[in-house]
Design a protein around this motif. Structure first.
Motif, short mmCIF file in Angstrom:
data_model
loop_
_atom_site.label_atom_id
_atom_site.label_comp_id
_atom_site.label_asym_id
_atom_site.label_seq_id
_atom_site.Cartn_x
_atom_site.Cartn_y
_atom_site.Cartn_z
N VAL A 21 0.85 -1.18 0.00
CA VAL A 21 0.00 0.00 0.00
C VAL A 21 0.89 1.24 0.00
O VAL A 21 1.84 1.32 0.78
N ASP A 22 0.58 2.17 -0.85
CA ASP A 22 1.31 3.44 -0.89
C ASP A 22 0.85 4.27 0.30
O ASP A 22 -0.31 4.70 0.37
N VAL A 23 1.75 4.48 1.26
CA VAL A 23 1.42 5.18 2.50
C VAL A 23 0.92 6.60 2.23
O VAL A 23 0.11 7.13 2.99
N THR A 24 1.33 7.20 1.14
CA THR A 24 0.88 8.56 0.83
C THR A 24 -0.60 8.59 0.43
O THR A 24 -1.19 9.65 0.36
N LYS A 25 -1.20 7.43 0.19
CA LYS A 25 -2.61 7.36 -0.22
C LYS A 25 -3.56 7.17 0.97
O LYS A 25 -4.75 7.01 0.78
N ILE A 26 -3.05 7.20 2.19
CA ILE A 26 -3.90 6.97 3.35
C ILE A 26 -5.04 7.98 3.44
O ILE A 26 -6.15 7.64 3.84
N ASP A 27 -4.80 9.21 3.00
CA ASP A 27 -5.87 10.21 3.03
C ASP A 27 -7.04 9.84 2.12
O ASP A 27 -8.14 10.38 2.28
N ASP A 28 -6.83 8.93 1.17
CA ASP A 28 -7.94 8.49 0.31
C ASP A 28 -9.00 7.74 1.10
O ASP A 28 -10.11 7.54 0.61
N ILE A 29 -8.68 7.32 2.32
CA ILE A 29 -9.66 6.63 3.16
C ILE A 29 -10.78 7.58 3.58
O ILE A 29 -11.93 7.18 3.74
N ASN A 30 -10.48 8.86 3.72
CA ASN A 30 -11.48 9.82 4.20
C ASN A 30 -12.72 9.84 3.31
O ASN A 30 -12.61 9.86 2.09
N ASP A 55 -20.10 3.45 5.75
CA ASP A 55 -19.01 3.61 6.71
C ASP A 55 -18.37 4.96 6.42
O ASP A 55 -18.01 5.23 5.27
N TYR A 56 -18.23 5.77 7.45
CA TYR A 56 -17.59 7.07 7.29
C TYR A 56 -16.25 7.05 8.02
O TYR A 56 -16.18 6.69 9.20
N PHE A 57 -15.19 7.42 7.31
CA PHE A 57 -13.85 7.48 7.87
C PHE A 57 -13.34 8.92 7.79
O PHE A 57 -13.53 9.58 6.76
N GLU A 58 -12.71 9.35 8.85
CA GLU A 58 -12.05 10.65 8.84
C GLU A 58 -10.71 10.51 9.56
O GLU A 58 -10.67 10.16 10.73
N ILE A 59 -9.63 10.74 8.81
CA ILE A 59 -8.27 10.57 9.35
C ILE A 59 -7.44 11.79 9.00
O ILE A 59 -7.50 12.29 7.88
N LYS A 60 -6.69 12.26 9.98
CA LYS A 60 -5.73 13.34 9.76
C LYS A 60 -4.51 13.03 10.61
O LYS A 60 -4.64 12.74 11.80
N ASN A 61 -3.34 13.08 9.99
CA ASN A 61 -2.09 12.77 10.68
C ASN A 61 -2.13 11.39 11.35
O ASN A 61 -1.71 11.22 12.50
N LYS A 62 -2.71 10.42 10.65
CA LYS A 62 -2.77 9.02 11.07
C LYS A 62 -3.65 8.77 12.29
O LYS A 62 -3.58 7.71 12.91
N ILE A 63 -4.50 9.73 12.65
CA ILE A 63 -5.45 9.55 13.76
C ILE A 63 -6.81 10.07 13.29
O ILE A 63 -6.90 11.08 12.61
N GLY A 64 -7.87 9.37 13.69
CA GLY A 64 -9.19 9.82 13.28
C GLY A 64 -10.28 8.97 13.90
O GLY A 64 -10.13 8.45 15.01
N THR A 85 -12.46 5.16 17.57
CA THR A 85 -11.22 5.89 17.35
C THR A 85 -10.39 5.05 16.39
O THR A 85 -10.39 3.82 16.46
N LEU A 86 -9.70 5.72 15.51
CA LEU A 86 -8.93 5.03 14.47
C LEU A 86 -7.50 5.55 14.46
O LEU A 86 -7.28 6.76 14.43
N LYS A 87 -6.56 4.63 14.54
CA LYS A 87 -5.13 4.99 14.46
C LYS A 87 -4.51 4.19 13.33
O LYS A 87 -4.74 2.98 13.21
N VAL A 88 -3.71 4.85 12.53
CA VAL A 88 -3.01 4.21 11.42
C VAL A 88 -1.58 3.91 11.85
O VAL A 88 -0.87 4.81 12.28
#
Length: 139
Positions: A21-30, A55-64, A85-88
């Motif tokens: 997984v391309d780590v820079t694409k994590i924001d695509d989860i939002n 399912d609604y996801f909201e992540i910023k700086n690997k926490i959301g 709570t979600l941690k990446v």
């Protein structure tokens, strides 16, 4: 001899070919996602052609956070106060999503992500296939 060599080399080739997984694409989860299908370790499959729960996801700086929302015909959502709570966590080129709430904890690996699709895998090897949903909010 050739067969034994093949059995020794084949696992390494398969592992090295797995896509990371391309780590820079994590924001695509939002955003809003719908489960389209689920498969288990035995490859049993359940399709979800219609699903009112998003399912609604909201992540910023690997926490959301992650929460379930119920779509309404007027384009709005029924939302309650329950959320996880979600941690990446990124380790050894693997992306782990750690979910926690007052009801418990669990983790899922992010197997793949794009702007339109996402696959999460549980420790029991259950794969959750998601499709991104574009929401047009009423004016």
């Amino acid at each position: 001899m050739k067969k034994s060599l093949l059995f020794l080399i084949l696992p390494f080739v398969l592992v090295s070919c797995t896509q990371k997984v391309d780590v820079t694409k994590i924001d695509d989860i939002n955003g809003y996602w719908q489960i389209s299908k689920v498969t288990d370790a035995d490859d049993h499959k359940k399709e979800y052609p219609i699903n009112e729960v998003y399912d609604y996801f909201e992540i910023k700086n690997k926490i959301g956070f992650h929460k379930k929302v119920l779509w309404q015909p007027d384009g709005t959502f029924l939302v309650n106060d329950l959320q996880e709570t979600l941690k990446v966590n990124v380790e050894n080129e693997r992306v782990q999503l750690d979910f926690s709430s007052k009801y418990g904890n669990h983790s899922e690996e992010l197997e793949s992500i794009s702007k339109d699709e996402m696959v999460l895998v549980s420790k029991e090897e259950v794969k959750f296939y998601y499709k991104k949903v574009v929401i047009n909010q009423p004016k």
